[in-house]
Design a protein around this motif. Structure first.
Motif, mmCIF file in Angstrom:
data_model
loop_
_atom_site.group_PDB
_atom_site.id
_atom_site.type_symbol
_atom_site.label_atom_id
_atom_site.label_comp_id
_atom_site.label_asym_id
_atom_site.label_seq_id
_atom_site.Cartn_x
_atom_site.Cartn_y
_atom_site.Cartn_z
ATOM 1 N N GLU A 9 -23.672 -19.727 -13.185
ATOM 2 C CA GLU A 9 -24.729 -19.175 -13.162
ATOM 3 C C GLU A 9 -24.513 -18.762 -15.359
ATOM 4 O O GLU A 9 -23.376 -18.630 -15.635
ATOM 5 N N ILE B 112 -30.342 -15.909 -11.512
ATOM 6 C CA ILE B 112 -29.377 -15.262 -12.325
ATOM 7 C C ILE B 112 -29.090 -13.658 -11.093
ATOM 8 O O ILE B 112 -30.089 -13.437 -10.494
ATOM 9 N N ILE B 113 -27.990 -13.674 -10.854
ATOM 10 C CA ILE B 113 -27.193 -12.404 -9.876
ATOM 11 C C ILE B 113 -27.732 -11.082 -10.864
ATOM 12 O O ILE B 113 -27.933 -10.782 -11.437
ATOM 13 N N GLN B 114 -28.479 -10.554 -9.567
ATOM 14 C CA GLN B 114 -28.957 -9.565 -9.967
ATOM 15 C C GLN B 114 -28.034 -7.646 -9.525
ATOM 16 O O GLN B 114 -28.024 -7.381 -10.042
ATOM 17 N N TYR C 141 -23.528 -0.584 -11.607
ATOM 18 C CA TYR C 141 -25.315 -0.368 -12.438
ATOM 19 C C TYR C 141 -25.803 1.179 -11.758
ATOM 20 O O TYR C 141 -26.513 1.203 -12.720
ATOM 21 N N HIS C 142 -26.433 0.805 -10.983
ATOM 22 C CA HIS C 142 -26.820 1.380 -10.330
ATOM 23 C C HIS C 142 -25.987 3.324 -10.294
ATOM 24 O O HIS C 142 -27.534 4.239 -10.418
ATOM 25 N N ASP D 134 -34.272 -3.951 -4.511
ATOM 26 C CA ASP D 134 -33.492 -3.552 -3.723
ATOM 27 C C ASP D 134 -33.149 -2.064 -2.955
ATOM 28 O O ASP D 134 -32.455 -2.271 -1.646
ATOM 29 N N ASP E 294 -35.790 -0.535 -13.426
ATOM 30 C CA ASP E 294 -34.449 -1.632 -13.430
ATOM 31 C C ASP E 294 -35.051 -3.025 -12.932
ATOM 32 O O ASP E 294 -35.975 -3.607 -11.703
ATOM 33 N N SER E 295 -35.527 -3.891 -14.264
ATOM 34 C CA SER E 295 -36.143 -4.731 -13.889
ATOM 35 C C SER E 295 -35.085 -6.727 -14.242
ATOM 36 O O SER E 295 -33.300 -5.784 -14.952
ATOM 37 N N ASP F 22 -34.207 -10.123 -16.297
ATOM 38 C CA ASP F 22 -33.785 -10.090 -17.130
ATOM 39 C C ASP F 22 -35.384 -10.596 -18.220
ATOM 40 O O ASP F 22 -36.361 -11.326 -17.534
ATOM 41 N N TYR G 115 -22.275 -9.393 -14.018
ATOM 42 C CA TYR G 115 -23.484 -9.647 -15.093
ATOM 43 C C TYR G 115 -22.428 -10.002 -16.413
ATOM 44 O O TYR G 115 -21.601 -10.086 -16.133
ATOM 45 N N TRP H 299 -22.253 -4.340 -20.214
ATOM 46 C CA TRP H 299 -24.239 -3.989 -19.929
ATOM 47 C C TRP H 299 -23.931 -3.014 -20.282
ATOM 48 O O TRP H 299 -23.540 -2.026 -20.935
#
Ligand code: AG3
Length: 274
Positions: free
Chosen positions: A7, A50-52, A61-62, A86, A155-156, A158, A223, A228
């Motif tokens: 990536e 892109i790794i989500q 993140y969540h 997800d 939660d989009s 990029d 990320y 982040w």
């Protein structure tokens, strides 16, 4: 033969993860969807290269996407998640006992279907009776809902490709109108070290709509080099203050981490002019 997924973080920097197996690959109407099995991160969702999210670090993140705004709100009942097909953000939102309903609006129904099959530890949340799943364009959806939500989580992906509208001034203005009086939004807002221009632009756009705008950060290993950012926009309440603590079954969020995530180094304060 060894398989490595690469990536690109910038034009001059890339990260690689070794792939055990590609579990799924398809082109949906909106994007390229892949699920990789990796030894380092477990199952990994990749959209347009892109790794989500990954099984191993998605909790960071969540939890921050959900528990920062929900804990800063005194009585969060109605929550909207834009994107996040997800189910990871929804899973965390549902941990708050005051939450009565969660609306998810996801553009690409294939993301939901693929995650249902390959990432059940996230997507099982979408089966909860409090959750309503809408397959729709977030920009359009939010415009049509006024004064309904306590918290909106953006939660989009990029800001390239299908989610570009979710970073626009008209969208944030619709979000402001979709919120109730004490409401607030949180948007994932890219890596401060490698995308300072983008981080500043998102911050400035949100602050042209919301009287209170604050940046907070988390270390998400998968990320762009860990660091982040998230941008919170609020109608009045300070998002850095905990008012209704999250449940205790969290692994990254805590009241201390909540407060600490808003502390910014001078170079970032300078960047944002705060
Ligand atoms: N949403 C934000 C992922 C951004 C990743 N971008 C990047 N690494 N350049 C992820 C969706 C998880 N629910």
């Amino acid at each position: 033969m060894e398989m490595w997924f690469t990536e690109k973080h910038t034009d001059y920097l890339a990260a690689q993860v070794k792939v055990r197996r590609t579990l799924h690959r398809e082109k949906s109407r909106y994007q390229d969807i892949a699920v990789l099995d990796t030894d380092e991160f477990g199952r990994t969702l990749v959209l347009d290269g892109i790794i989500q999210t990954t099984e191993k670090d998605e909790f960071i993140y969540h939890e921050m996407m959900a528990h920062v705004p929900l804990s800063a709100h005194p009585d969060p009942r109605r929550v909207l998640v834009v994107g996040g097909g997800d189910g990871g953000s929804v899973r965390e939102v549902l941990k708050h006992p005051t939450v009565e309903s969660v609306d998810l609006v996801e553009l690409d129904e294939r993301v939901i279907a693929v995650c249902r099959e390959f990432l059940p530890s996230l997507s099982h949340s979408l089966q909860d009776s409090r959750v309503r799943v809408n397959i729709d364009d977030g920009v359009r959806y939010v415009k049509e809902h006024e004064g309904e939500y306590d918290v909106i989580i953006i939660d989009s992906t990029d800001p390239i490709g299908p989610s570009i509208g979710l970073f626009s001034l008209p969208f944030y203005s619709s979000c402001e109108r979709a919120l109730k009086d004490q409401g607030m939004i949180v948007a994932q807002s890219e890596p401060p070290f490698f995308q300072p221009g983008l981080v500043r632009e998102i911050f400035n756009t949100v602050s042209s709509v919301f009287p209170v705008t604050r940046l907070f950060r988390a270390t998400v290993p998968v990320y762009s080099c860990w660091d982040w950012s998230f941008t919170a926009g609020s109608k009045g309440l300070d998002p850095s203050q905990v008012r209704s603590p999250a449940p205790w079954n969290t692994r990254y969020w805590s009241p201390e981490m909540h407060a600490a995530s808003f502390v910014l180094p001078p170079f970032l304060k300078d960047l944002l002019g705060t």
